[in-house]
Write a protein that holds these residues in place. Structure first.
Motif, PDB file in Angstrom:
ATOM      1  N   LYS A 260       0.854  -1.201   0.000  1.00  0.00           N
ATOM      2  CA  LYS A 260       0.000   0.000   0.000  1.00  0.00           C
ATOM      3  C   LYS A 260       0.880   1.238   0.000  1.00  0.00           C
ATOM      4  N   TYR A 261       0.364   2.291  -0.605  1.00  0.00           N
ATOM      5  CA  TYR A 261       1.060   3.568  -0.472  1.00  0.00           C
ATOM      6  C   TYR A 261       1.084   3.922   1.006  1.00  0.00           C
ATOM      7  N   PRO A 262       2.156   4.553   1.478  1.00  0.00           N
ATOM      8  CA  PRO A 262       2.199   4.922   2.892  1.00  0.00           C
ATOM      9  C   PRO A 262       1.033   5.860   3.202  1.00  0.00           C
ATOM     10  N   PRO A 263       0.545   5.817   4.433  1.00  0.00           N
ATOM     11  CA  PRO A 263      -0.602   6.675   4.775  1.00  0.00           C
ATOM     12  C   PRO A 263      -0.257   8.149   4.560  1.00  0.00           C
ATOM     13  N   GLY A 264      -1.218   8.913   4.140  1.00  0.00           N
ATOM     14  CA  GLY A 264      -1.004  10.347   3.983  1.00  0.00           C
ATOM     15  C   GLY A 264      -0.774  10.991   5.340  1.00  0.00           C
ATOM     16  N   ASN A 265      -0.192  12.172   5.332  1.00  0.00           N
ATOM     17  CA  ASN A 265       0.062  12.897   6.572  1.00  0.00           C
ATOM     18  C   ASN A 265      -1.043  13.938   6.759  1.00  0.00           C
ATOM     19  N   PRO A 266      -1.905  13.751   7.786  1.00  0.00           N
ATOM     20  CA  PRO A 266      -3.047  14.662   7.962  1.00  0.00           C
ATOM     21  C   PRO A 266      -2.602  16.119   8.102  1.00  0.00           C
ATOM     22  N   GLU A 267      -1.397  16.311   8.631  1.00  0.00           N
ATOM     23  CA  GLU A 267      -0.877  17.677   8.804  1.00  0.00           C
ATOM     24  C   GLU A 267      -0.725  18.392   7.455  1.00  0.00           C
ATOM     25  N   SER A 269      -2.598  18.528   4.955  1.00  0.00           N
ATOM     26  CA  SER A 269      -3.766  19.191   4.367  1.00  0.00           C
ATOM     27  C   SER A 269      -3.875  20.638   4.858  1.00  0.00           C
ATOM     28  N   LYS A 270      -3.167  20.916   5.959  1.00  0.00           N
ATOM     29  CA  LYS A 270      -3.220  22.291   6.501  1.00  0.00           C
ATOM     30  C   LYS A 270      -2.174  23.203   5.859  1.00  0.00           C
ATOM     31  N   LEU A 271      -1.252  22.605   5.111  1.00  0.00           N
ATOM     32  CA  LEU A 271      -0.153  23.404   4.553  1.00  0.00           C
ATOM     33  C   LEU A 271      -0.614  24.268   3.392  1.00  0.00           C
ATOM     34  N   LYS A 272      -0.111  25.435   3.324  1.00  0.00           N
ATOM     35  CA  LYS A 272      -0.388  26.338   2.201  1.00  0.00           C
ATOM     36  C   LYS A 272       0.898  26.499   1.379  1.00  0.00           C
ATOM     37  N   VAL A 273       0.759  26.454   0.062  1.00  0.00           N
ATOM     38  CA  VAL A 273       1.896  26.739  -0.811  1.00  0.00           C
ATOM     39  C   VAL A 273       1.832  28.209  -1.202  1.00  0.00           C
ATOM     40  N   GLU A 274       2.813  28.972  -0.780  1.00  0.00           N
ATOM     41  CA  GLU A 274       2.784  30.426  -1.073  1.00  0.00           C
ATOM     42  C   GLU A 274       3.220  30.692  -2.511  1.00  0.00           C
TER      43      GLU A 274
ATOM     44  N   LEU B 190      -0.136  17.639  -2.105  1.00  0.00           N
ATOM     45  CA  LEU B 190      -0.711  17.783  -0.769  1.00  0.00           C
ATOM     46  C   LEU B 190      -2.156  17.293  -0.750  1.00  0.00           C
ATOM     47  N   ALA B 191      -2.836  17.425  -1.873  1.00  0.00           N
ATOM     48  CA  ALA B 191      -4.259  17.074  -1.927  1.00  0.00           C
ATOM     49  C   ALA B 191      -4.471  15.563  -2.001  1.00  0.00           C
ATOM     50  N   ASP B 192      -3.440  14.826  -2.386  1.00  0.00           N
ATOM     51  CA  ASP B 192      -3.604  13.389  -2.615  1.00  0.00           C
ATOM     52  C   ASP B 192      -2.749  12.585  -1.639  1.00  0.00           C
ATOM     53  N   PRO B 193      -3.385  11.956  -0.628  1.00  0.00           N
ATOM     54  CA  PRO B 193      -2.597  11.217   0.381  1.00  0.00           C
ATOM     55  C   PRO B 193      -1.651  10.195  -0.245  1.00  0.00           C
ATOM     56  N   GLU B 194      -2.022   9.600  -1.394  1.00  0.00           N
ATOM     57  CA  GLU B 194      -1.134   8.624  -2.043  1.00  0.00           C
ATOM     58  C   GLU B 194       0.132   9.281  -2.594  1.00  0.00           C
ATOM     59  N   LYS B 195       0.148  10.600  -2.645  1.00  0.00           N
ATOM     60  CA  LYS B 195       1.347  11.281  -3.123  1.00  0.00           C
ATOM     61  C   LYS B 195       2.143  11.926  -1.989  1.00  0.00           C
ATOM     62  N   HIS B 196       1.651  11.738  -0.754  1.00  0.00           N
ATOM     63  CA  HIS B 196       2.355  12.376   0.375  1.00  0.00           C
ATOM     64  C   HIS B 196       3.780  11.872   0.532  1.00  0.00           C
ATOM     65  N   LYS B 198       5.890  11.495  -1.591  1.00  0.00           N
ATOM     66  CA  LYS B 198       6.797  12.270  -2.447  1.00  0.00           C
ATOM     67  C   LYS B 198       7.063  13.658  -1.870  1.00  0.00           C
ATOM     68  N   PHE B 199       6.273  14.022  -0.860  1.00  0.00           N
ATOM     69  CA  PHE B 199       6.336  15.381  -0.363  1.00  0.00           C
ATOM     70  C   PHE B 199       7.253  15.482   0.840  1.00  0.00           C
ATOM     71  N   ASP B 200       7.921  16.611   0.927  1.00  0.00           N
ATOM     72  CA  ASP B 200       8.815  16.868   2.047  1.00  0.00           C
ATOM     73  C   ASP B 200       8.583  18.321   2.440  1.00  0.00           C
ATOM     74  N   THR B 201       8.329  18.568   3.729  1.00  0.00           N
ATOM     75  CA  THR B 201       8.044  19.954   4.123  1.00  0.00           C
ATOM     76  C   THR B 201       9.209  20.874   3.758  1.00  0.00           C
ATOM     77  N   GLN B 202      10.384  20.279   3.615  1.00  0.00           N
ATOM     78  CA  GLN B 202      11.547  21.062   3.206  1.00  0.00           C
ATOM     79  C   GLN B 202      11.317  21.704   1.824  1.00  0.00           C
ATOM     80  N   ASP B 203      10.482  21.053   0.995  1.00  0.00           N
ATOM     81  CA  ASP B 203      10.189  21.617  -0.331  1.00  0.00           C
ATOM     82  C   ASP B 203       9.610  23.029  -0.211  1.00  0.00           C
TER      83      ASP B 203
END
Lengths: 274, 274
Positions: A260-267, A269-274, B190-196, B198-203
């Motif tokens: 399975k894809y790793p679980p998404g991080n609920p945190e 969804s609160k992030l904003k991309v500036e 960020l919108a797709d938990p299956e893509k989390h 790939k995401f890094d808050t450092q981005d």
């Protein structure tokens, strides 16, 4: 019976030419080309599924998949890499071809260069030849004696158990061709100058030891087959059936892992991309 | 004008959002999907040709091909590997993703880990990020000063010249996306938990340095462009056009090498397979 169960070697396993010729996953019998086109299509579909599953394996960054391909010269190890794993994303997948060991490699134990190349978390690694050469060619030419050979079987069993215990799924394939089929393939290479680069006069030397190799394979496979590191004997006189069998077993195994894809991080969804 | 010439950076090269948005190899304008399907089909055809050419390169065991992919987060480095090099035979081709250096790597010069991974004879190696990070992220965060950065440009020029002189064909691609496109892609992840995964808050942290990165890229590319190690700036807001451009340049370059299978060995025609 799963396809894997169908090809897993048993205690009665024998390396006999008759077994190399089988077309066990025969497709619709009315194909004029002996089912080749149907085999290829089915394999391509499986190869794409393997590619999708590998993507989840990579994302999960937890499991490791090690594929070992062994077989006589011309048995189709390169063709398997291309046909079964040709759709896989090179990111996270790797093929390693083990040739005659270098001087530096010879200065170490025979598992040293193998261990360096095993897959890491999320990786798929395909071995084109492997540490099994160290109980095959070495045994056939009597570079090691029977006692040393038995010691190595035990070492290989221990090594593979450790890999399995630390998260590696191991699948070992014996690409089984008949002596007549090898003759045909070697003659084909000799007849086509564009294939000469694949040819090595040493291949003809090794061919003289055909019977000794068959015996060495039989013994080595029986000595190192295990549930966590199973050997599959794949009839390989037919190239398309060979690829279909291997692709089926790999796909089946990957499916069974329920990746399975790793679980998404609920945190997130609160992030904003500036 | 070849496609390579069309995208090779010039002395007037600038990293500007407008350039990221171009669709320079636009296909038939009446496509309802903006030409995506036509781009994909054309790229697949090129990818297959690249695969065939790589086979000859591998057989020849002489030339080496190094592909360097650089670009901001989400610029599509992974997608390029899959789209352009997904058809290549894993035998003889390898992808290396360079992440933040390990402690052992930090104990060495920054080219040490790079040099270990360059292609050998007959090999194609794709770098997903590279030694260029050592004049980009390091420069943007001022971990190195301007003098050190200039010293590194010279070291990189020397290193790449040596690789070229010893038989390596080098192609360097800057995957150029606009700031707005990166925003869209990060939001999609960020919108797709299956893509989390790939995401890094450092981005998001790095994104704050957007302008500094653009400047660093501009300077680094201009300082290290050379005929034997050219930089291509690829408009990458369109994923399908990005792949089409890169596949075109790689195929063009491989064709220009006039690769041939090694000559057959006349002695081989006399050999008999027993």
């Amino acid at each position: 019976m799963t396809i894997a169960e169908q090809f897993r070697i048993t205690k009665e396993f024998q390396v006999k030419d008759a077994n190399a010729k089988k077309k066990p996953l025969g497709t619709a019998g009315d194909d004029k080309d002996g089912g080749k086109a149907a085999d290829k299509l089915a394999t391509l579909k499986l190869a794409e599924e393997i590619s999708d599953l590998q993507n989840v394996l990579y994302a999960g960054h937890e499991r490791k998949l090690l594929i070992i391909l062994q077989g006589m010269d011309t048995s189709g190890k390169d063709g398997t890499v291309k046909g079964v794993f040709g759709q896989i994303n090179p990111l996270g997948a790797r093929t390693v071809a083990f040739k005659a060991p270098s001087n530096d490699e010879k200065n170490h134990d025979y598992l040293w260069r193998i261990h360096k190349e095993v897959p890491g978390k999320g990786e798929v690694t395909i071995f084109n030849r492997s540490h099994y050469e160290d109980v095959l060619i070495t045994r056939v030419h009597e570079w090691i004696d029977q006692a040393e050979c038995k010691r190595r079987y035990a070492q290989i069993r221990d090594f593979e158990r450790m890999l399995a215990e630390t998260g590696t799924v191991i699948l070992k394939f014996f690409l089984h061709i008949s002596k007549a089929e090898q003759k045909a393939r070697l003659e084909e290479r000799l007849a086509d100058p564009e294939k000469h680069w694949k040819f090595d006069t040493q291949d003809l030397v090794e061919r003289k030891y055909w019977d000794a190799y068959q015996e060495a394979y039989e013994e080595a496979l029986l000595a190192t087959d295990a549930d966590h590191a199973p050997w599959y004997a794949v009839p390989s006189d037919s190239k398309t059936q060979r690829n279909l069998v291997i692709a089926s077993i790999v796909q089946e195994k990957l499916l069974s892992l329920k990746l399975k894809y790793p679980p998404g991080n609920p945190e997130y969804s609160k992030l904003k991309v500036e």
